[in-house]
Design a protein around this motif. Sequence first.
Motif, mmCIF file in Angstrom:
data_model
loop_
_atom_site.group_PDB
_atom_site.id
_atom_site.type_symbol
_atom_site.label_atom_id
_atom_site.label_comp_id
_atom_site.label_asym_id
_atom_site.label_seq_id
_atom_site.Cartn_x
_atom_site.Cartn_y
_atom_site.Cartn_z
ATOM 1 N N SER A 244 0.976 -1.238 0.107
ATOM 2 C CA SER A 244 0.033 0.033 0.064
ATOM 3 C C SER A 244 0.840 1.155 -0.133
ATOM 4 O O SER A 244 0.862 2.072 0.912
ATOM 5 C CB SER A 244 -0.828 0.116 1.137
ATOM 6 N N ILE A 245 1.677 1.526 -1.167
ATOM 7 C CA ILE A 245 2.424 2.656 -1.256
ATOM 8 C C ILE A 245 2.109 3.036 -2.676
ATOM 9 O O ILE A 245 1.920 2.200 -3.745
ATOM 10 C CB ILE A 245 3.890 2.365 -0.895
ATOM 11 N N ARG A 246 2.386 4.347 -2.926
ATOM 12 C CA ARG A 246 2.096 4.879 -4.412
ATOM 13 C C ARG A 246 2.961 4.505 -5.367
ATOM 14 O O ARG A 246 2.485 4.099 -6.477
ATOM 15 C CB ARG A 246 2.090 6.482 -4.280
ATOM 16 N N GLN A 247 4.406 4.304 -5.078
ATOM 17 C CA GLN A 247 5.364 3.899 -5.977
ATOM 18 C C GLN A 247 4.879 2.365 -6.435
ATOM 19 O O GLN A 247 4.813 2.141 -7.648
ATOM 20 C CB GLN A 247 6.530 3.779 -5.438
ATOM 21 N N ALA A 248 4.173 1.467 -5.670
ATOM 22 C CA ALA A 248 4.134 0.300 -5.991
ATOM 23 C C ALA A 248 2.638 0.152 -6.871
ATOM 24 O O ALA A 248 2.628 -0.521 -7.904
ATOM 25 C CB ALA A 248 3.966 -0.627 -4.850
ATOM 26 N N GLU A 249 1.845 1.002 -6.340
ATOM 27 C CA GLU A 249 0.567 1.039 -7.415
ATOM 28 C C GLU A 249 0.730 1.730 -8.568
ATOM 29 O O GLU A 249 -0.109 1.427 -9.732
ATOM 30 C CB GLU A 249 -0.364 1.951 -6.595
ATOM 31 N N LEU A 250 1.771 2.626 -8.867
ATOM 32 C CA LEU A 250 2.118 3.215 -9.901
ATOM 33 C C LEU A 250 2.595 2.129 -11.056
ATOM 34 O O LEU A 250 2.331 2.025 -12.098
ATOM 35 C CB LEU A 250 2.830 4.326 -9.872
ATOM 36 N N GLY A 251 3.592 1.106 -10.508
ATOM 37 C CA GLY A 251 4.139 0.247 -10.932
ATOM 38 C C GLY A 251 3.172 -0.860 -11.695
ATOM 39 O O GLY A 251 3.298 -1.640 -12.921
ATOM 40 N N SER A 252 2.243 -1.215 -10.747
ATOM 41 C CA SER A 252 1.038 -2.115 -11.032
ATOM 42 C C SER A 252 0.342 -1.685 -12.373
ATOM 43 O O SER A 252 -0.011 -2.642 -13.123
ATOM 44 C CB SER A 252 0.346 -2.430 -9.840
ATOM 45 N N THR A 253 0.091 -0.521 -12.431
ATOM 46 C CA THR A 253 -0.714 0.112 -13.366
ATOM 47 C C THR A 253 -0.056 -0.034 -15.012
ATOM 48 O O THR A 253 -0.695 -0.650 -15.827
ATOM 49 C CB THR A 253 -0.972 1.662 -13.196
ATOM 50 N N LYS A 254 1.497 -0.118 -14.991
ATOM 51 C CA LYS A 254 2.110 -0.203 -16.036
ATOM 52 C C LYS A 254 2.166 -1.628 -16.307
ATOM 53 O O LYS A 254 1.866 -2.216 -17.508
ATOM 54 C CB LYS A 254 3.384 0.048 -15.923
ATOM 55 N N THR A 255 2.223 -2.418 -15.242
ATOM 56 C CA THR A 255 2.219 -4.018 -15.511
ATOM 57 C C THR A 255 0.892 -4.469 -15.988
ATOM 58 O O THR A 255 0.794 -5.202 -16.902
ATOM 59 C CB THR A 255 2.278 -4.550 -14.285
ATOM 60 N N MET A 256 -0.240 -3.831 -15.629
ATOM 61 C CA MET A 256 -1.618 -4.300 -15.942
ATOM 62 C C MET A 256 -2.010 -3.911 -17.490
ATOM 63 O O MET A 256 -2.528 -4.791 -18.127
ATOM 64 C CB MET A 256 -2.766 -3.756 -14.973
ATOM 65 N N LEU A 257 -1.605 -2.549 -17.756
ATOM 66 C CA LEU A 257 -1.591 -2.313 -19.061
ATOM 67 C C LEU A 257 -0.957 -3.073 -20.089
ATOM 68 O O LEU A 257 -1.476 -3.507 -21.414
ATOM 69 C CB LEU A 257 -1.187 -0.785 -19.442
ATOM 70 N N LYS A 258 0.517 -3.402 -19.697
ATOM 71 C CA LYS A 258 0.999 -4.246 -20.778
ATOM 72 C C LYS A 258 0.471 -5.654 -20.937
ATOM 73 O O LYS A 258 0.606 -6.505 -21.901
ATOM 74 C CB LYS A 258 2.708 -4.427 -19.950
ATOM 75 N N ARG A 259 0.063 -6.145 -19.738
ATOM 76 C CA ARG A 259 -0.486 -7.596 -19.736
ATOM 77 C C ARG A 259 -1.605 -7.512 -20.561
ATOM 78 O O ARG A 259 -2.126 -8.442 -21.277
ATOM 79 C CB ARG A 259 -0.797 -7.776 -18.238
ATOM 80 N N VAL A 260 -2.821 -6.593 -20.340
ATOM 81 C CA VAL A 260 -4.118 -6.795 -21.225
ATOM 82 C C VAL A 260 -3.874 -6.443 -22.703
ATOM 83 O O VAL A 260 -4.659 -6.933 -23.547
ATOM 84 C CB VAL A 260 -5.056 -5.809 -20.703
ATOM 85 N N ARG A 261 -2.563 -5.742 -22.933
ATOM 86 C CA ARG A 261 -2.232 -5.608 -24.177
ATOM 87 C C ARG A 261 -1.649 -6.913 -24.789
ATOM 88 O O ARG A 261 -2.123 -7.287 -25.980
ATOM 89 C CB ARG A 261 -1.191 -4.431 -24.379
ATOM 90 N N ASP A 262 -1.008 -7.838 -24.098
ATOM 91 C CA ASP A 262 -0.411 -8.949 -24.655
ATOM 92 C C ASP A 262 -1.598 -10.039 -24.489
ATOM 93 O O ASP A 262 -1.622 -10.854 -25.487
ATOM 94 C CB ASP A 262 0.640 -9.362 -23.645
#
Length: 461
Positions: A244-262
């Motif tokens: 529950s920290i902002r840096q981890a939540e921002l990183g998860s956004t990039k991970t999820m966007l890449k994953r739904v694209r793939d």
Amino acid sequence: MMGPRQEAQAALFYAFSLEDHVPQDHLLRSIDRFVDLDSIRAHLADFYSHTGRPSVDPELLIRMLLVGYCFGIRSERRLCEEVHLNLAYRWFCRLDLTDRVPDHSTFSKNRHGRFRESELLRRLFETTVARCIAEGLVSGQRLAVDASLIEADANKQNSTPKEDWDATQIDPSDAPRAVREYLDTLDKAAFGAASEVQPKFTSHSDPASQWTAARKGPAFFSCSDNYLIDTDHGVIVDVEATRSIRQAELGSTKTMLKRVRDRFDLHPERLIADTAYGTGPMLGWLVDQGIAPHIPVFDKSGRPDGTWTRADFEWDAGNDQYICPEGHALKQFRRNYSDPNRGPTGKGTAEYRALKLTCQACPSKQKCCPNADARSITREEHEDARQIARDIALTRQYEISMKLRKKVEMLFAHLKRILGLGRLRLRGPYGASDEFLLAAAAQNLRKLAKIFPAPQHPRKA
């Protein structure tokens, strides 16, 4: 007159059908039409031994877990009791009246073993996303992201202050499962490598959880449930568990966007989020990906003394300078430096300054820099992307996006109030991920059942 006393009569044979005793409008009838578990056995084939006693059918375990998460039955012991007694649950799990319900320990044995090793629960969740796409509920053009704090199964009494915590001194062979899982994720941005800042307290039972007071109340240990949804019908297209920290939540956004694209070939036209996602690096990454950031800019350039802010200065990109309201130039460099140490800092920011003589003679100095000899402005590396987000914020589409963003908050409210996931039952990063994936799969299935209910057939006389 009073009727005769009702007494149960034992019978040798019963003419009984579960199909006839499950109401036509029962939620599980609608959900059952969208549950596709045909590929589970093939997916798990390599994780079972070819010898020994036959195992419990994995499809039965998954169906029972779906019942639990769809109806807020968090305890696996209670889930087994409910499936044993409830005819609709037995019907959904393909159990006859005489079939035995698996023991509750079977769930933990499979969850910590073959389910986790095969990433079965993520496959189950992605199957529901694929079904929503096939039913036309997902366009992939407008996605929204947000995170919600879920209380961890940990407390302050069993924790260590940050000055006494040293992960390198832990012996993995003697550590609990949740601690071993945390040690395996120390180099992952979602849990260990998101930030170098140590939390105030670290839980002994679940060190992956974060000590936080983000709710403006008493602090507690928590994990963040990150949702990426399609705003057309509020379908969850991806989910990620983080600290529950902002840096981890921002990183998860990039991970999820890449994953739904793939995985699903989804290329969103815009991403909708709140101010926590409006940092310069995040906005710059979105713009580089061709995604319009419908996100309020995280900006601390405002001045409390009422003097001119950076927004009052005009940016001249062609000449790499700012123009003040009086028409004077603020430049980063006014001559070429042969010494590279006196050139750009490379720290992601650049400082633009006006000439001291110009500011001293300016009639608007009191409105600009009353306490400084000359005005200076700091420009971030991703200021162009920040300006794009500011320009979007002035459009009608942005107003619509801010209304659509509430759909994520509604899903989190449904998650906690209806599905009962206000506190985690499983520990460790993998335990949190398992719970979030199952809950998201249940929410997608309930969404499908609501939009496409099962056809109603007249009951036979």
